[in-house]
Design a protein around this motif. Structure first.
Motif, PDB file in Angstrom:
ATOM      1  N   ALA A   1      -9.720  11.566  -4.165  1.00 51.69           N
ATOM      2  CA  ALA A   1      -8.435  11.532  -3.469  1.00 51.69           C
ATOM      3  C   ALA A   1      -8.612  11.225  -1.981  1.00 51.69           C
ATOM      4  CB  ALA A   1      -7.706  12.860  -3.642  1.00 51.69           C
ATOM      5  N   ASP A   2      -9.683  11.742  -1.394  1.00 51.73           N
ATOM      6  CA  ASP A   2      -9.945  11.447   0.017  1.00 51.73           C
ATOM      7  C   ASP A   2     -10.228   9.961   0.210  1.00 51.73           C
ATOM      8  OD1 ASP A   2      -9.827  14.208   0.871  1.00 51.73           O
ATOM      9  OD2 ASP A   2     -11.748  14.474  -0.147  1.00 51.73           O
TER      10      ASP A   2
ATOM     11  N   ILE B   1       0.822  -1.214   0.000  1.00 50.93           N
ATOM     12  CA  ILE B   1       0.000   0.000   0.000  1.00 50.93           C
ATOM     13  C   ILE B   1       0.858   1.266   0.000  1.00 50.93           C
ATOM     14  CG2 ILE B   1      -0.304   0.180   2.501  1.00 50.93           C
ATOM     15  CD1 ILE B   1      -2.923   0.851  -0.280  1.00 50.93           C
TER      16      ILE B   1
ATOM     17  N   ALA C   1       0.521   4.215  -2.683  1.00 52.60           N
ATOM     18  CA  ALA C   1       0.346   5.622  -2.324  1.00 52.60           C
ATOM     19  C   ALA C   1       1.378   6.482  -3.062  1.00 52.60           C
ATOM     20  CB  ALA C   1       0.474   5.805  -0.808  1.00 52.60           C
TER      21      ALA C   1
ATOM     22  N   GLU D   1     -13.928  13.795  -2.103  1.00 53.03           N
ATOM     23  CA  GLU D   1     -13.634  13.481  -3.497  1.00 53.03           C
ATOM     24  C   GLU D   1     -12.803  12.211  -3.578  1.00 53.03           C
ATOM     25  OE1 GLU D   1     -10.635  16.440  -4.952  1.00 53.03           O
ATOM     26  OE2 GLU D   1     -11.655  17.734  -3.493  1.00 53.03           O
TER      27      GLU D   1
ATOM     28  N   ALA E   1      -6.141   3.561   1.697  1.00 53.39           N
ATOM     29  CA  ALA E   1      -4.736   3.292   1.973  1.00 53.39           C
ATOM     30  C   ALA E   1      -4.509   3.175   3.483  1.00 53.39           C
ATOM     31  CB  ALA E   1      -3.862   4.399   1.391  1.00 53.39           C
ATOM     32  N   ALA E   2      -5.094   4.084   4.241  1.00 56.65           N
ATOM     33  CA  ALA E   2      -4.918   4.065   5.692  1.00 56.65           C
ATOM     34  C   ALA E   2      -5.498   2.792   6.297  1.00 56.65           C
ATOM     35  CB  ALA E   2      -5.561   5.295   6.318  1.00 56.65           C
TER      36      ALA E   2
ATOM     37  N   PHE F   1      -9.299   7.494  -1.704  1.00 55.47           N
ATOM     38  CA  PHE F   1      -8.067   6.730  -1.929  1.00 55.47           C
ATOM     39  C   PHE F   1      -7.195   6.744  -0.678  1.00 55.47           C
ATOM     40  CE2 PHE F   1      -3.750   6.098  -3.564  1.00 55.47           C
ATOM     41  CZ  PHE F   1      -3.934   4.983  -4.365  1.00 55.47           C
ATOM     42  N   ALA F   2      -7.071   7.895  -0.053  1.00 57.11           N
ATOM     43  CA  ALA F   2      -6.250   8.008   1.153  1.00 57.11           C
ATOM     44  C   ALA F   2      -6.847   7.182   2.300  1.00 57.11           C
ATOM     45  CB  ALA F   2      -6.099   9.471   1.564  1.00 57.11           C
ATOM     46  N   LEU F   3      -8.149   7.194   2.428  1.00 62.97           N
ATOM     47  CA  LEU F   3      -8.788   6.418   3.499  1.00 62.97           C
ATOM     48  C   LEU F   3      -8.601   4.923   3.277  1.00 62.97           C
ATOM     49  CD1 LEU F   3     -12.141   8.345   4.135  1.00 62.97           C
ATOM     50  CD2 LEU F   3     -10.131   8.218   5.626  1.00 62.97           C
TER      51      LEU F   3
END
Lengths: 196, 196
Positions: free
Chosen positions: B145-146, B100, B104, B143, B152-153, B148-150
């Motif tokens: 990107a948010d 991951i 990222a 959106e 990943a986390a 995707f980040a979540l």
DNA sequence: ACCTGAACACCGTTCAAGT
DNA sequence: ACCTGAACACCGTTCAAGT
């Protein structure tokens, strides 16, 4: 500690702070010893593991956070206190890029030099969470371990260059999921931050 | 591709799958070549970077996820579709421990072999999110990107042994923060998962 | 008591030499 | 075309030898 040893110890810490700021918590220990003009064995003598070095680098920040948690515990609205403290611990971890993975590992490894500090951080968070829960301001179905994992995840997002721009927004989203009245978050976290 | 080359290529992939399953995405490339009884240069010839190897290992999973997103896009309730797909992408990332972080990094690095796949994953998520938003089932202030980040986390939490026990609970908490009617989550995510 | 750096066992990456 | 493995420049960690 002998005077010459003390001098090496202090100088190593100064250099380590620089190198970790530059390359993160995975920085080359060899490089640190080299730049400190010290034998590699001297670094290992003072800091038998990477975690021991990181713990020393972070100790002041950990202590400050413990104090802050105590202040927050009596001074502030429970939800304000919880969210503000979360912001600060995320910032501390981020100020030593990559250390959060070691902290996550240390929380369940009593042999890690970071173990005690992580347990303390987790306990501080758990206490602030419990207080917010008792006031009906945080959701009841969470415990300290959940909070610790969320903080770790947020710190990790901060550490990934491509995700970092979303970090503040996602902090708010997650803080909002912890609180019962998320509408209040914007009021008190907009410009909060911790320096370390 | 010559027959002998093809044989090496396939065998390398088989072994790489084993070694990555065992040691994660940071596994030693030397070790993979060794266990595949192949020169180190042969591995580099077929997979010029670690990302190229990981991309090949994950390609089938990525393709399946792209198809699933299309299915979800027409077949299901928008909130159900979004959350189910999130669960599957988290599971795919977790099935290759440590990948991951590379994903990222790849999302903003057009030169990474993982770039195209990550962009596709992000776009699939964004589409499912937009559909849920249009139906008033997901919060409007997010959106792709948010999301995707979540994801990943959450995948990262799964990868940390000490945090993994909380992963399901935190998935629910975060999914609940994305949806407007989080009460519905338990109904459709309790036993969902993806195999890869 | 403390320091040093060579030694060992690993990496990732490249590339001349072979088939 | 493709394969090989030595070579290079790095690691983390240990420990005999020095002061």
């Amino acid at each position: 500690m002998r005077a010459d040893a003390k001098k090496n110890y202090d100088h190593l810490l100064t250099i380590a702070r620089e190198v970790v700021a530059e390359h993160g918590a995975d920085a080359s220990l060899r490089d640190i010893a080299r730049r400190a003009d010290v034998g590699l064995g001297t670094l290992y003598r003072h800091f038998p593991t990477r975690e021991a070095l990181l713990e020393t680098l972070l100790r002041a920040g950990f202590d400050a956070l413990t104090l802050r948690a105590r202040e927050f515990d009596t001074a502030d609205a429970p939800d304000h206190a919880l969210v503000s403290w979360l912001r600060e611990i995320v910032a501390l971890a981020h100020s030593h890029r990559g250390v959060i993975a070691s902290m996550a590992a240390a929380i369940e490894d009593p042999d890690s030099a970071l173990h005690a500090s992580c347990v303390t951080m987790k306990a501080s968070g758990a206490r602030l969470l419990a207080r917010a829960q008792a006031a009906g301001l945080a959701r009841a179905d969470m415990e300290g371990a959940d909070l610790f994992a969320l903080v770790a995840a947020l710190a990790w997002i901060n550490d990934q260059a491509s995700l970092a721009p979303r970090a503040d927004r996602l902090f708010q989203l997650i803080a909002g999921a912890i609180l019962v009245h998320p509408g209040r978050i914007g009021d008190f976290t907009a410009h909060a931050s911790a320096e370390n």
